[in-house]
Structure formats: structure tokens, C-alpha cells
Design an enzyme around this catalytic site. Structure first.
Site, PDB file in Angstrom:
ATOM      1  CG  HIS A  13       7.833   4.033   0.762  1.00  0.00           C
ATOM      2  ND1 HIS A  13       7.349   5.387   1.595  1.00  0.00           N
ATOM      3  CD2 HIS A  13       7.730   3.108   1.665  1.00  0.00           C
ATOM      4  CE1 HIS A  13       7.439   4.997   2.645  1.00  0.00           C
ATOM      5  NE2 HIS A  13       7.662   3.711   2.908  1.00  0.00           N
TER       6      HIS A  13
ATOM      7  CG  HIS B  88      -0.240   0.161   2.547  1.00  0.00           C
ATOM      8  ND1 HIS B  88       0.291  -1.212   2.968  1.00  0.00           N
ATOM      9  CD2 HIS B  88       0.341   1.084   3.315  1.00  0.00           C
ATOM     10  CE1 HIS B  88       0.938  -0.900   4.256  1.00  0.00           C
ATOM     11  NE2 HIS B  88       1.059   0.410   4.309  1.00  0.00           N
TER      12      HIS B  88
END
Length: 188
Positions: free
Chosen positions: A126, A42
Site C-alpha cells: 500500500h 512508496h
């Protein structure tokens, strides 16, 4: 409960990245890394930590408003990087300004709902792929990730995710994530 606001990549994007991660896991030195599971990939927008359940109704209202004020935008998984020598991640490209704005709005929504947001740092989008307890040589993985270019997708929703810590004493146990709620973007 431990909560965070996030963008969840679609199944197709996860599968694409998964092919590359399968190659990374075979590289020299990668056996010393603790790899995250695909189901947990995620883009964290705002980490809230422990949130009192009494704050959830207001948090939901404010996150819905943040999502509604943000138009859908394109994104793709691209390249990678590291935090020190202990964390390996995949990066993203595309609508980074929109992603940062959604992160700022999610953070503000949590604060206004009464969540004690103690962690504030410059946003770096990220997906964490692996971690290490000790310093690791991430060079081979970074070289392989540097040329990764995923297929673009459109971000259409903001998710509120619960994070349960790994089961203590179970080798290889990972945090477990579950969606608490989600809201479509651009519907205000």
C-alpha cells in the site's frame, strides 16, 4: 538512522494518483486528515527502524543480492483501503507475488545483516495517502479510490530509504525521505 526497503513508483504513476488525491482532499471530512506528500509515496517492503551505520556495508551487499535474485515485474496503483478509521491508502495490482517475494527477501537481507527486525506482519502492499489522529469517516475517500486504476509500470529497482521524522513544533511538518541506495532487479 531510520531505514526501510521500498519500491518507489515512477513519476508518471505518482502524477496519475495525485490527480485523484487532489479530488479526495476536497471531499467532506477530508480536511481533518493529514495528507502525505507525493514525494513520500512508496511501497514499504521491509521497515528496519533504527539501524546502526556500522551495519550499512553488509546491508547493502545483502539487499543488492535480494534485488539481483528478483526479476523485474509489472505493477500498477489500483483501488484503496484503510487501516481502522485512521489511515487511508492506495493499493496496487499486477505482480503481487513478485512484490511479496521481494519484501520477504528484503526482510531476510536485513536480518542477515544484523538488523533487529522486531516488526513482522503479513505483507500488505500500500501507499499511505492520509492519516488522522482521531477516527475519521473515510467512506467518501474510499468510494472515490475504489475505481482508481493506474497505468502499469515495470518495477526495476529496490531502494533503501532513510526516514527523518517531522520537525517538532512545525504545523503540517511531514517525515522526510531520502534514498540511501538502490539496486537493479534481476542482475545476479
Amino acid at each position: 538512522m531510520r531505514l526501510f526497503a521500498a519500491v518507489l513508483p515512477p513519476v508518471e504513476a505518482v502524477a496519475e494518483l495525485g490527480v485523484t488525491v487532489d479530488r479526495l482532499r476536497k471531499l467532506p471530512g477530508s480536511d481533518g486528515l493529514r495528507w502525505t506528500g507525493r514525494a513520500g509515496w512508496h511501497l514499504t517492503l521491509a521497515f528496519m527502524g533504527e539501524v546502526d551505520e556500522g551495519l550499512l556495508p553488509e546491508l547493502r551487499v545483502r539487499l543488492a543480492r535480494a534485488a539481483g535474485r528478483t526479476a523485474p515485474f509489472p505493477l500498477r496503483i489500483r483501488g484503496g483501503g484503510h487501516f481502522g478509521h485512521r489511515a487511508l491508502w492506495a493499493g496496487v495490482a499486477g505482480g503481487l507475488d513478485e512484490l511479496r517475494l521481494l519484501a520477504e527477501r528484503s526482510d531476510a537481507a536485513a536480518r542477515r545483516a544484523g538488523v533487529a527486525m522486531t516488526e513482522h506482519r503479513r505483507y500488505l502492499a500500500h501507499l499511505t495517502l492520509a492519516r488522522s489522529r482521531a477516527e475519521a469517516d473515510l467512506g467518501p475517500c474510499l468510494a472515490e479510490l475504489s475505481c482508481f486504476e493506474g497505468t502499469p509500470w515495470e518495477v526495476t529497482e529496490l531502494a533503501l530509504v532513510r526516514s527523518d521524522p517531522p520537525v517538532p513544533g512545525v504545523p503540517g511538518a511531514r517525515p522526510r525521505y531520502g534514498m540511501v541506495d538502490s539496486w537493479p532487479l534481476g542482475r545476479s
